[in-house]
Design a protein around this motif. Structure first.
Motif, short mmCIF file in Angstrom:
data_model
loop_
_atom_site.label_atom_id
_atom_site.label_comp_id
_atom_site.label_asym_id
_atom_site.label_seq_id
_atom_site.Cartn_x
_atom_site.Cartn_y
_atom_site.Cartn_z
N ALA A 362 1.18 -0.79 0.15
CA ALA A 362 0.38 -0.26 -0.60
C ALA A 362 0.50 1.50 0.36
O ALA A 362 0.32 2.53 -0.54
N THR A 366 2.49 1.79 -6.89
CA THR A 366 1.74 1.85 -7.14
C THR A 366 0.21 1.64 -6.42
O THR A 366 -0.79 2.37 -6.22
N SER A 367 0.48 2.60 -4.57
CA SER A 367 -0.81 2.81 -3.72
C SER A 367 -1.32 1.79 -3.88
O SER A 367 -2.07 1.75 -3.59
N LYS A 369 -2.02 -1.11 -5.74
CA LYS A 369 -2.75 -1.39 -6.96
C LYS A 369 -1.39 -2.03 -7.86
O LYS A 369 -0.61 -1.85 -8.05
N ILE A 371 -0.37 -2.93 -11.63
CA ILE A 371 -0.43 -3.08 -12.84
C ILE A 371 0.60 -3.35 -14.14
O ILE A 371 1.28 -3.67 -13.11
N LYS A 377 -2.99 -0.41 -17.52
CA LYS A 377 -4.16 -1.19 -16.68
C LYS A 377 -4.17 -2.55 -15.60
O LYS A 377 -3.42 -3.48 -15.88
N MET A 378 -4.96 -3.02 -15.78
CA MET A 378 -5.04 -3.96 -14.11
C MET A 378 -4.55 -5.77 -14.95
O MET A 378 -5.37 -5.44 -16.32
N LYS A 418 -7.42 -9.72 -2.90
CA LYS A 418 -7.71 -7.57 -4.01
C LYS A 418 -7.66 -8.11 -5.30
O LYS A 418 -9.04 -6.88 -5.28
N PHE A 419 -7.93 -8.58 -6.86
CA PHE A 419 -8.22 -8.61 -7.53
C PHE A 419 -9.37 -9.83 -7.65
O PHE A 419 -8.72 -11.01 -8.62
N THR A 422 -8.38 -11.97 -11.58
CA THR A 422 -7.72 -12.51 -11.95
C THR A 422 -6.34 -14.33 -12.32
O THR A 422 -7.47 -14.94 -11.16
#
Lengths: 658, 129, 144
Positions: A362, A366-367, A369, A371, A377-378, A418-419, A422
């Motif tokens: 965090a 990229t805090s 994220k 990418i 992009k993710m 988190k995502f 994926t």
């Protein structure tokens, strides 16, 4: 001289193959031998007291024991000698069990050999000289080199035991690699949450003194009495005045790639390593600072309200005394650009695990994220490649980096949590989960959807589609076919490597590195934290790839070794050291380079030759450093160097007796 | 083989899980199922491959395989699976799915027997012989 | 007389940490080998002086075995490298002097290579048996 010979039966172990009566009878006729006896078990209390009595009644001053290997019971008999008021080195052991009765079957020949071995021991002991060990004082202060988790742990443990510790760290903050991580396996604890309290504790501990932005420049001395020069690099910021407000960092106009984020973000020329840095005071990176390059700028000094910026600061050499040193210098990650097939450095979407780790963090670039570096992009489909540069004799390191299996499992888990949506594919050769709760963690990663494909990747290449994805060509051993995956992101589990300067530092400390550049322990099984150099201990990955709990436990082990040394307060030197006969020494100093402990130095002696005073150089041995290998004695041309316990006369007598 | 852009959807995976009560993702490819399968020599895809394909979500390949119909449901794999995944049940679930989707499908044994294999197996299971 | 097996005399220098321990392990494992060998314990193979080896030959040894830790495994870090150099040099010297350098063996035997110790001693004994007495070396005796 009155030598007594004692022949052990060792129950039937010796007696069955060697005629002990014949050996005893023959021993009585050997030169200087005044007494000989056979005993059933010499190592037993009865046997010991028989020797003791014989020493008293026959006024023996040397003892030859014909029994098992000296590696077995030499100390037992040495203690007995000491108890009888004789020098422990007046006992000699003839190994008639391991080297005779156990390896031969012909009783006649074995007996002849046993007699020879006794004869040899008698001949040797006739030339024995009394040896003593010295008690050396110990400086009760420890030095810990490296401020990563291992170094912090070792420093805290020693400090908690009540001894002062100096912790040297080359970066401007302690914390090491662990500070870069996001989460830790197998518990998914936040790395910073468990590390920062320890960092603060180390910084505020009354017994710990931090030397950050500093390096060890020179080491001399020996166990209990190390003399260490620490190079304190100029930070250009006065830590007393600086209040850590960070105004200088904000105003600094110069931006350079941030090593802490693997170059994926920028930092200023005046910077703190990371937000939770300890100590939280910025340093000026002089290589990149405009002021140091051109003499202009000076913005930081202008904005600093406390006047803490000091451009005139100089590197400082600090000399300290230490009793013990803990080496916890850690590792570097191999940059995988040497393996062209993985396209690292050629395609922006091929990254290392640490780069992904920083993205997941965090407080990272990229805090938190994840990418694709190419387009921001993710990623949807991520391919992990294991053993990149590890277990690779051809173009990498031959060893296993040990932690990659688990951190990749961690990454797949974190990505999944988190995502969601994926897809993680992992190409692997073996998954190694030896560690508490590690298999369960790996299982969890798979259950959460990580797809493991057994087989390595042969090529990563641009797919050439609109998204600029990459095509990963690999093999699935289960399906027995080549597979191709169009991936958004490729993550390489790159190899852990020894610090590039490990050998230089090892040379200073007198410890060796293995083929891979990691420090060698004193014994692979039973002395894993000690080194060949007494008083120097190992903690963490500088000794070989390890995960955090292992590094921490080794650090505590190293700390305890130092504490034991301090509690004792003194060290006993090895009695069987080299000694110089100064009259004979020609001062050629050939012995100096062969000494692995740097125990030999040159000294000047004053002699009178034909009525004139003359100075002459001779070799001298530091008994505290000498470990008694005898390389110097084996080489001395003039026969001036000798080794206690194994003198030339003793060994020659042994040769002559055969 | 290029991986398709879309692998099995979550609902498809859920179906398999629902039918078998087993999570194919748990399979760690020890290949013990294939090692002990008495029908292995007749199969185009071995049991462990079927598990792997299911795990990877490549269901098209699973359904295209002849192995589904070669499997004798002897349960050797199920009794030995170290992960308790019962590959035989997983196979069965795929067969059931296929049969449901194509109601008139009739797979028969080789040779003279015209009884559908599934009927035979079902009967054996029911009557324990 | 000619058919009788010649029993050679072998003097061995074994380093305390590896080869001596290997020989001990051979004993513990009850591995059998010929009785011809007499082992002298030294802290490190580098302790062995050339004079000691030559003296052994003068005294009628038919073979001398120097045994140390494997290169890189020396208890004292570098001792066996010095040994290797020294023995290599001595071998050429022996050759030059007309002595048989085959009678001097340098072997690396670690503390757990009991079988290697056994094999080495057995092979050395057999070769020396075939070579017969080391008369040439004995002729170089200083006295007696």
């Amino acid at each position: 001289m009155r030598i007594g010979v004692f022949v052990c039966w060792c129950g039937s172990n010796i007696k069955n193959t060697v005629d002990v009566d014949a050996v005893t009878a023959r021993a009585k006729t050997m030169p200087q031998v005044v007494y000989a006896q056979d005993v059933q078990y010499l190592c037993s209390e009865v046997g010991q007291s028989e020797i003791g009595q014989a020493i008293d009644t026959h006024r023996l001053d040397r003892v030859v024991v014909a029994a098992c290997s000296p590696r077995m019971h030499e100390t037992t008999f040495q203690k007995l000698m000491a108890a009888k008021g004789l020098n422990p080195y007046y006992v000699e052991i003839a190994n008639i069990r391991e080297h005779c009765s156990w390896v031969h079957t012909d009783k006649e020949k074995a007996t002849v050999k046993a007699i020879d071995l006794v004869k040899k021991a008698v001949a040797k002991t006739a030339f024995a000289i009394p040896l003593t060990s010295d008690q050396l004082p110990v400086t009760k202060r420890a030095l810990v080199i490296g401020g990563g988790i291992a170094g912090i742990q070792a420093a805290l443990d020693i400090a908690d035991a009540g001894y002062p510790v100096d912790l040297v760290e080359k970066e401007s903050s302690i914390g090491g690699k662990m500070a870069q991580f996001d989460k830790t396996f197998p518990t998914l604890d936040c790395s910073a949450c468990i590390l920062t309290p320890k960092m603060v504790e180390a910084a505020t501990h009354e017994n710990i003194r931090l030397y950050t932005y500093a390096e060890v420049a020179a080491v001399s001395g020996y166990v209990g009495n190390f003399n260490v020069t620490i190079k304190q690099k100029a930070t250009s910021v006065n830590p007393e005045k600086c209040n850590g407000c960070g105004d200088c960092v904000t105003k600094c106009p110069k931006k350079v790639p941030n090593e802490f984020d693997c170059g994926s973000s920028k930092r200023k020329a005046v910077y703190t390593l990371f937000p939770q840095a300890v100590p939280n005071k910025p340093v000026i990176d002089r290589d990149n600072c405009i002021y140091f390059a051109t003499g202009k700028c000076g913005l930081c000094a202008k904005v600093c309200q406390t006047g803490a910026i000091e451009y005139q600061q100089q590197d400082e050499m600090i000399e300290n005394q230490y009793g013990a040193i803990v080496v916890a210098t850690g590792y570097e990650l191999k940059v995988p650009d040497h393996l062209g097939e993985y396209a690292y450095g050629q395609h922006p979407d091929v990254i290392t695990s640490l780069e992904l780790e920083r993205m997941l963090n965090a407080s990272g670039p990229t805090s938190g994220k994840v990418i694709r570096p190419s387009n921001g992009k993710m990623p949807r489909r991520i391919v992990f490649i294991q053993c990149v540069g590890s277990r690779d004799r051809h173009d990498g390191n031959p060893y296993c980096s040990k932690v990659c299996c688990l951190y990749t499992a961690k990454h797949t888990l974190l990505l999944n949590e988190k995502f969601p949506g994926t897809e993680s594919y992992v190409f692997y050769m073996d998954v190694r989960t030896a560690g508490k709760n590690y298999e369960e963690f790996y299982e969890r990663a798979r259950q959460q959807g990580a797809m493991y494909l057994r087989g390595q990747v042969s090529k990563v290449e641009p797919l050439g589609d609109a998204d600029n994805r990459v095509l990963v060509r690999g093999f699935d051993g289960s399906l027995q076919r080549q597979v191709e995956i169009a991936a958004d992101l490729v993550v390489l589990a790159t190899s852990m490597e020894a610090q590039p300067n490990a050998k230089t530092l090892g040379g200073m400390l007198g410890i060796s590195t293995d083929l891979n550049g990691f420090y060698t322990e004193a014994h692979a099984k039973l002395r894993p934290v000690e080194t060949q150099a007494q008083g120097v201990y190992l903690a963490g990955v500088c000794h070989g790839p390890k995960d955090i709990p292992e590094a921490v436990s080794q650090a505590s082990g190293a700390a305890v070794k130092a504490i034991i040394l301090f509690n004792k307060g003194q060290v006993k030197s090895v009695p069987t050291t080299a000694m110089v006969e100064k009259d004979r020494c020609s001062g050629c100093m050939q012995c100096q380079p062969v000494c692995p402990y740097e125990a030999i130095s040159q000294e000047m002696v004053v002699e009178r030759v034909h009525g004139k005073e003359r100075q002459r150089a001779v070799a001298t041995v530091n008994r505290a450093l000498c470990q008694g290998c005898g390389a110097c004695a084996g080489l001395c041309r003039s026969g001036a160097m000798d080794l206690g316990g194994f003198t030339s006369r003793q060994l020659m007598a042994e040769v002559d007796s055969l | 083989m290029r991986f398709p852009e879309k692998t099995a959807s979550n609902s498809q995976r859920e179906d398999v899980k629902h039918m078998t009560g087993k999570e194919v993702k748990d399979c760690y490819q020890c290949m013990k199922c294939s090692a002990g399968c008495p029908m292995a020599s007749h199969m185009d895809r071995l049991p462990h491959e079927m598990m792997q394909l299911a795990k990877l979500g490549l269901l098209e390949e699973v359904y295209a395989s002849k192995s589904l119909w070669i499997c004798a449901s002897c349960m050797a794999c199920s009794s030995r699976c170290p992960r308790d995944l019962e590959p035989a049940s997983v196979m069965e679930s795929f067969r059931v799915t296929l049969l449901r989707e194509t109601p008139n499908r009739e797979e028969t044994c080789d040779g003279d027997l015209t009884v559908p294999r599934q009927a035979m197996i079902a009967s054996m299971r029911k009557h324990r012989r | 007389m000619m058919n009788e097996i010649y029993e050679p005399k072998i003097v061995a220098f074994c380093c305390n940490w590896c080869s001596y321990a290997g020989a001990d392990l051979a004993g513990t494992g009850r591995l059998k080998y010929p009785e011809n060998i007499r082992i002298i314990r030294v802290p490190c193979s580098s302790r062995v002086e050339v004079a000691m080896i030559l003296r052994a030959f003068q005294n009628g040894a038919d073979g001398v075995l120097i045994a140390g830790c494997h290169p890189g495994d020396c208890h004292y870090d570098t001792g066996n490298y010095h040994t290797r150099k020294r023995i290599h040099l001595l071998t050429s010297l022996m050759d030059f002097m007309g002595l048989s350098p085959e009678r001097l063996w340098l072997r690396w035997i670690s503390g757990n290579e009991a079988d290697k110790f056994q094999a080495t001693v057995t092979a050395f004994t057999q070769e020396l048996r075939a070579m017969g007495a080391s008369d040439k070396v004995r002729d170089l005796r200083c006295s007696r």
